[in-house]
Design a protein around this motif. Structure first.
Motif, PDB file in Angstrom:
ATOM      1  N   LEU B  55      55.311  58.520  41.669  1.00  0.00           N
ATOM      2  CA  LEU B  55      54.893  57.381  40.845  1.00  0.00           C
ATOM      3  C   LEU B  55      55.258  56.062  41.533  1.00  0.00           C
ATOM      4  O   LEU B  55      54.505  55.088  41.485  1.00  0.00           O
ATOM      5  CB  LEU B  55      55.587  57.497  39.490  1.00  0.00           C
ATOM      6  CG  LEU B  55      54.888  56.838  38.317  1.00  0.00           C
ATOM      7  CD1 LEU B  55      53.477  57.367  38.158  1.00  0.00           C
ATOM      8  CD2 LEU B  55      55.675  57.076  37.040  1.00  0.00           C
ATOM      9  N   TRP B  56      56.420  56.051  42.151  1.00  0.00           N
ATOM     10  CA  TRP B  56      56.872  54.851  42.858  1.00  0.00           C
ATOM     11  C   TRP B  56      55.891  54.497  43.978  1.00  0.00           C
ATOM     12  O   TRP B  56      55.692  53.318  44.300  1.00  0.00           O
ATOM     13  CB  TRP B  56      58.269  55.093  43.433  1.00  0.00           C
ATOM     14  CG  TRP B  56      58.826  53.940  44.190  1.00  0.00           C
ATOM     15  CD1 TRP B  56      58.822  53.774  45.538  1.00  0.00           C
ATOM     16  CD2 TRP B  56      59.436  52.769  43.655  1.00  0.00           C
ATOM     17  NE1 TRP B  56      59.414  52.585  45.879  1.00  0.00           N
ATOM     18  CE2 TRP B  56      59.789  51.948  44.735  1.00  0.00           C
ATOM     19  CE3 TRP B  56      59.722  52.337  42.359  1.00  0.00           C
ATOM     20  CZ2 TRP B  56      60.422  50.712  44.561  1.00  0.00           C
ATOM     21  CZ3 TRP B  56      60.355  51.113  42.190  1.00  0.00           C
ATOM     22  CH2 TRP B  56      60.687  50.323  43.281  1.00  0.00           C
ATOM     23  N   SER B  57      55.251  55.521  44.513  1.00  0.00           N
ATOM     24  CA  SER B  57      54.342  55.277  45.634  1.00  0.00           C
ATOM     25  C   SER B  57      53.170  54.380  45.223  1.00  0.00           C
ATOM     26  O   SER B  57      52.605  53.687  46.062  1.00  0.00           O
ATOM     27  CB  SER B  57      53.894  56.609  46.228  1.00  0.00           C
ATOM     28  OG  SER B  57      52.560  56.830  46.079  1.00  0.00           O
ATOM     29  N   ILE B  58      52.822  54.376  43.929  1.00  0.00           N
ATOM     30  CA  ILE B  58      51.736  53.491  43.465  1.00  0.00           C
ATOM     31  C   ILE B  58      52.102  52.033  43.751  1.00  0.00           C
ATOM     32  O   ILE B  58      51.278  51.216  44.166  1.00  0.00           O
ATOM     33  CB  ILE B  58      51.475  53.688  41.950  1.00  0.00           C
ATOM     34  CG1 ILE B  58      50.971  55.108  41.697  1.00  0.00           C
ATOM     35  CG2 ILE B  58      50.484  52.659  41.428  1.00  0.00           C
ATOM     36  CD1 ILE B  58      50.779  55.457  40.240  1.00  0.00           C
ATOM     37  N   ARG B  59      53.359  51.744  43.537  1.00  0.00           N
ATOM     38  CA  ARG B  59      53.862  50.388  43.780  1.00  0.00           C
ATOM     39  C   ARG B  59      53.746  50.029  45.264  1.00  0.00           C
ATOM     40  O   ARG B  59      53.311  48.928  45.624  1.00  0.00           O
ATOM     41  CB  ARG B  59      55.332  50.344  43.352  1.00  0.00           C
ATOM     42  CG  ARG B  59      55.863  49.006  43.071  1.00  0.00           C
ATOM     43  CD  ARG B  59      57.319  49.160  42.638  1.00  0.00           C
ATOM     44  NE  ARG B  59      58.097  48.060  43.174  1.00  0.00           N
ATOM     45  CZ  ARG B  59      58.105  46.843  42.656  1.00  0.00           C
ATOM     46  NH1 ARG B  59      57.397  46.578  41.578  1.00  0.00           N
ATOM     47  NH2 ARG B  59      58.811  45.886  43.203  1.00  0.00           N
ATOM     48  N   GLN B  61      51.677  51.409  47.335  1.00  0.00           N
ATOM     49  CA  GLN B  61      50.238  51.316  47.628  1.00  0.00           C
ATOM     50  C   GLN B  61      49.704  49.927  47.284  1.00  0.00           C
ATOM     51  O   GLN B  61      48.923  49.339  48.017  1.00  0.00           O
ATOM     52  CB  GLN B  61      49.469  52.365  46.822  1.00  0.00           C
ATOM     53  CG  GLN B  61      49.691  53.806  47.262  1.00  0.00           C
ATOM     54  CD  GLN B  61      49.266  54.795  46.207  1.00  0.00           C
ATOM     55  OE1 GLN B  61      48.351  54.548  45.431  1.00  0.00           O
ATOM     56  NE2 GLN B  61      49.950  55.933  46.150  1.00  0.00           N
ATOM     57  N   ARG B  62      50.144  49.412  46.146  1.00  0.00           N
ATOM     58  CA  ARG B  62      49.688  48.078  45.732  1.00  0.00           C
ATOM     59  C   ARG B  62      50.140  47.025  46.732  1.00  0.00           C
ATOM     60  O   ARG B  62      49.410  46.108  47.080  1.00  0.00           O
ATOM     61  CB  ARG B  62      50.249  47.737  44.352  1.00  0.00           C
ATOM     62  CG  ARG B  62      49.504  48.420  43.237  1.00  0.00           C
ATOM     63  CD  ARG B  62      50.075  47.972  41.914  1.00  0.00           C
ATOM     64  NE  ARG B  62      49.533  48.751  40.820  1.00  0.00           N
ATOM     65  CZ  ARG B  62      50.196  49.078  39.721  1.00  0.00           C
ATOM     66  NH1 ARG B  62      51.439  48.682  39.575  1.00  0.00           N
ATOM     67  NH2 ARG B  62      49.630  49.767  38.774  1.00  0.00           N
ATOM     68  N   ARG B  63      51.381  47.186  47.183  1.00  0.00           N
ATOM     69  CA  ARG B  63      51.941  46.236  48.129  1.00  0.00           C
ATOM     70  C   ARG B  63      51.155  46.245  49.447  1.00  0.00           C
ATOM     71  O   ARG B  63      51.047  45.246  50.126  1.00  0.00           O
ATOM     72  CB  ARG B  63      53.412  46.568  48.380  1.00  0.00           C
ATOM     73  CG  ARG B  63      54.271  45.346  48.558  1.00  0.00           C
ATOM     74  CD  ARG B  63      55.686  45.745  48.922  1.00  0.00           C
ATOM     75  NE  ARG B  63      56.419  46.299  47.796  1.00  0.00           N
ATOM     76  CZ  ARG B  63      57.354  47.239  47.905  1.00  0.00           C
ATOM     77  NH1 ARG B  63      57.620  47.779  49.072  1.00  0.00           N
ATOM     78  NH2 ARG B  63      58.004  47.666  46.866  1.00  0.00           N
ATOM     79  N   HIS B 136      46.691  58.183  50.284  1.00  0.00           N
ATOM     80  CA  HIS B 136      46.033  56.916  49.963  1.00  0.00           C
ATOM     81  C   HIS B 136      45.521  56.238  51.230  1.00  0.00           C
ATOM     82  O   HIS B 136      44.416  55.697  51.259  1.00  0.00           O
ATOM     83  CB  HIS B 136      47.033  56.011  49.242  1.00  0.00           C
ATOM     84  CG  HIS B 136      46.463  54.686  48.844  1.00  0.00           C
ATOM     85  ND1 HIS B 136      45.492  54.544  47.866  1.00  0.00           N
ATOM     86  CD2 HIS B 136      46.727  53.426  49.296  1.00  0.00           C
ATOM     87  CE1 HIS B 136      45.186  53.268  47.730  1.00  0.00           C
ATOM     88  NE2 HIS B 136      45.921  52.562  48.582  1.00  0.00           N
TER      89      HIS B 136
END
Lengths: 229, 540
Positions: B55-59, B61-63, B136
């Motif tokens: 889940l942290w990886s979404i953050r 990815q956004r960055r 991603h």
């Protein structure tokens, strides 16, 4: 987008569903993400229940030494790997309903689960006295069917999810999150409650029931989606 | 990110993740003395960490939304480095946390490893960010997303499988866990450097991490296994005399000669009944079996029981089945038992005892001895269940005896009572006869008087200490049907009570089936089966 989440905070909330119009050619999506996630969570719970019980059962029949443990773990891995490829291949078949495929996979895993311990026991008795290579081959074949379908579920759902979300990373992250969270839950409840209170057979039946529940829920959602489209 | 590079990357990170899981599994098994639920709960913490990391990886990815491929690789590189530093640091950190058990406030009965699970989740969290993040970067959201993802997932599984085989099977056989951890740190750091395009800064950082890791390993792991094993007594001067790490597990031996397998007591390297009167369980074979020519010993451990049995004058052949090959090394390094390895009467087979018996249905024995491990350890149920006992007893010749350690579990007693008719309890060993129970003091006396091991007499009857133990052994024949209090009146040849302490009167005796039944009824004990797994998952 990069600043959508406050610095230092972990975004735990499920992102809002996109409009129910899909990317061209991919149909309409009636299944909400929380429902999809809940179903995949159940799948994860049952997977770890199976892993703990099957590993224990197989090591009892094949021997609990390090060679047998390596065979069992490797059989799991090989099955999951082939299943992953299988799921990827299925997900590319045009016109194939992915949710129905997922439902079918869960149904097959659950059905196998119901009879799994008896199958292991009967097969082990028939190969008693065989050498390491035969034992490894039998173990691999025993686990091939369930792990093939277990491994296929992530590519199937990711493909479906990407169609609605349009983002691979997010899709994998969310699906991997709920499935692994389910797996962690499965490990905890199996170890601290089910195995001690009910024993192996009932624990495996509970795992199978979760698969069958996931299959039914996904089937109903597939019907809903089909009606909606 | 290039798809082939991504495949290689997820395979390597899968290798590291599974290898670290194996290292942590060994750590937690040892810390918990091989309790099944300790492994499962550690696995749950590991999976929870992977989930949160995902889940942290979404953050992340956004960055990295509008970043270049080089910047994406650098992001992955940093995560790989942190994941490996955390994975490397966890093992010694847990051992130092385990040492807090020696402090009063932490001696509250809660297993210390419970407090270390957040660290497992944290270390696994970094690993969990990697797969979704790499997917991603490497998989575009087109019609081929399913098959591309499946290939990456496959690569991850292949790497994990390789980790399971290479680390679990090869590295753990030849390299101590501390250096396996360091090797994984080295591999992770190498990935970091390559992903960072081998820049000078990354190289310097990598060399620093690997160098500090190598330099810090010896002090961080000082008395590592001692800290993990000794619950309340760890401290200076309590170093183990022998530590053997292999793919089968970890064997430790303390300064008193006590052997521990996977952190649990597994016997003592001693054959002298004067030093260790509880060895009566191995010496009593001739009292219970008229002609023990062919004997099976399941579970060799330090070889004490096998050595005593092989030197019994009536015994012609001893077949020993041991699951952990490293015990041969333990035996070889202790002169009082090392002759076992050259004794022509003795055959040592490295195998799972249950499997060996199933594979050899035609082998029959006059006696089967199992100094079974603690009933609460993982897989203990495999040697204590109704199914196993029935199968094992089918290998007994008429008049044969099957003896195994119940480690004070009433459920083990109850299981024997439900399966067999002729059952007694010798000290803490269940004894089953394939025929009427017999404990013949007259037959046993001359055997004990003349017992020699490696040519040295076991009992010097002119020595009062030896004489007392000799008398105590033979007096066991009088203990069935006696209550513990009655034993106080039995004296040795010098007129002193043979059972001076209450504890000895309770434990050091022979009990009948009726006495066992009474205790089991009072304790509400249920039998152990392959299905209920006995005590293995009973954490309360």
């Amino acid at each position: 987008m990069a600043n959508a989440v406050p610095s230092g905070a972990l975004s735990m909330e499920i992102p809002p569903d996109p409009p129910r119009t899909a990317i061209p050619g991919s149909g309409t999506f009636a299944v909400t993400r929380p429902v999809l996630y809940a179903i995949f969570f159940l799948s994860g719970v049952s997977a770890l229940i199976y892993q703990l019980c099957w590993q224990r059962a197989l090591l009892t029949v094949f021997g609990s030494n390090v060679e047998s443990a390596a065979i069992v773990v490797s059989s799991f891995m090989v099955g999951l790997g082939i299943g992953s490829l299988f799921g990827g291949w299925v997900s590319e078949r045009p016109g194939l309903p992915l949710l129905l495929a997922f439902s079918l996979a869960e149904f097959i895993i659950g059905t196998f689960g119901v009879f799994s311990l008896d199958i292991f026991k009967a097969t082990a008795a028939s190969v008693s006295g065989s050498n390491l290579a035969v034992t490894a081959a039998v173990c691999f074949l025993l686990l091939l069917l369930p792990t093939l379908f277990m491994g296929s579920t992530l590519p199937l759902l990711v493909t479906h999810h990407v169609k609605s979300m349009g983002n691979v990373g997010k899709s994998v992250s969310w699906l991997y999150f709920v499935n692994t969270l389910g797996a962690a839950t499965g490990a905890i409840i199996a170890a601290l409650l089910l195995l001690a209170v009910f024993g192996m057979k009932t624990t495996v039946i509970i795992g199978a029931a979760l698969n069958l529940l996931a299959a039914v829920l996904m089937f109903l959602n597939w019907l809903r989606e089909r009606r909606a489209s | 990110m290039n798809f082939r590079a991504a495949s290689l990357l997820v395979a390597l990170t899968g290798f590291i993740a599974l290898s670290l899981e194996l290292v942590w599994t060994r750590l937690y098994y040892f810390l918990s003395a091989t309790r099944a639920y300790a492994f499962a709960t550690m696995l749950a913490a590991y999976l929870l960490g992977l989930a949160i990391g995902s889940l942290w990886s979404i953050r992340v990815q956004r960055r990295c939304e509008n970043s270049t491929p080089a910047e994406q690789s650098a992001s992955v590189a940093r995560l790989v480095l942190w994941a490996n530093i955390a994975g490397w640091a966890l093992t010694p950190l847990v051992s130092w946390m385990a040492a807090t058990r020696t402090w009063g406030p932490f001696q509250n009965g809660i297993p210390p490893y419970v407090f270390t699970y957040p660290l497992v989740a944290l270390a696994a969290g970094w690993l969990g960010t990697l797969l979704p993040l790499i997917c991603h970067f490497a998989v575009p959201p087109d019609a081929k997303v399913g098959s591309r993802l499946s290939k990456l997932y496959l690569a991850n599984i292949v790497g994990a499988g390789a980790g399971s085989l290479l680390t679990g099977f090869v590295l753990m056989e030849y390299i101590p866990i501390r250096w396996i951890s360091w090797l994984l740190l080295f591999l992770g750091t190498a990935i970091y450097v390559v992903l960072s395009s081998c820049t000078r800064k990354a190289l310097l950082r990598g060399v620093a991490v690997v160098g500090i890791g190598a330099a810090a390993t010896p002090p961080l792991y000082w008395q590592f296994w001692e800290r993990l094993q000794n619950e309340y007594t760890w401290g200076k001067g309590r170093d183990f005399t022998q530590i053997i790490e292999s793919r089968s597990g970890v064997i430790t031996i303390d300064q008193e000669g006590h052997i521990y397998g996977g952190g649990a007591y597994d016997g003592v390297v001693d054959v002298s009944p004067v030093n260790t009167p509880w060895l009566v369980r191995a010496y009593a074979l001739s009292a219970m079996c008229a002609n023990p020519e062919e004997v099976l010993v399941v579970g060799l451990s330090g070889g004490s029981w096998a050595q005593i049995t092989a030197n019994n004058p009536a015994v012609k052949k001893v077949t020993c089945i041991e699951i952990n090959h490293s015990y041969k090394e333990v035996i070889a390094s202790h002169p009082i038992v090392s002759s076992l390895l050259q004794n022509p009467k003795v055959e040592i087979i490295i195998d799972d005892g249950r499997r060996w018996l199933e594979r050899n249905p035609d082998r029959k024995f006059d006696a089967i001895l199992m100094n079974t491990t603690h009933h609460w350890r993982e897989f203990a149920g495999n040697l204590l269940s109704k199914e196993y006992l029935t199968m094992a007893a089918a290998h007994l010749n008429p008049g044969g005896v099957f003896q195994y350690n119940a480690t004070d579990s009433l459920r083990v007693h109850q299981t024997a009572l439900e399966v067999f008719d002729h059952v007694n309890l010798l000290v803490n060993n269940v004894v089953i006869w394939n025929g009427p129970p017999v404990f013949d003091e007259k037959r046993w006396r001359p055997v004990l008087e003349n017992y020699t091991i490696d040519g040295k007499k076991v009992f010097d009857l002119a020595n009062p200490r030896h004489r007392r133990v000799f008398d105590l052994f033979l007096a066991l024949a009088d203990t069935p049907s006696k209550e513990p209090g009655d034993l106080l009146s039995i004296n040795d040849s010098e007129g002193k009570p043979l059972w001076p302490s209450e504890k000895e009167r309770q434990q050091f005796r022979l009990q009948t089936r009726v006495q066992m039944q009474h205790a089991c009824r009072e304790g509400g004990a249920s039998a152990i089966t392959d299905d209920n797994l006995g005590h293995e998952y009973r954490w309360w």
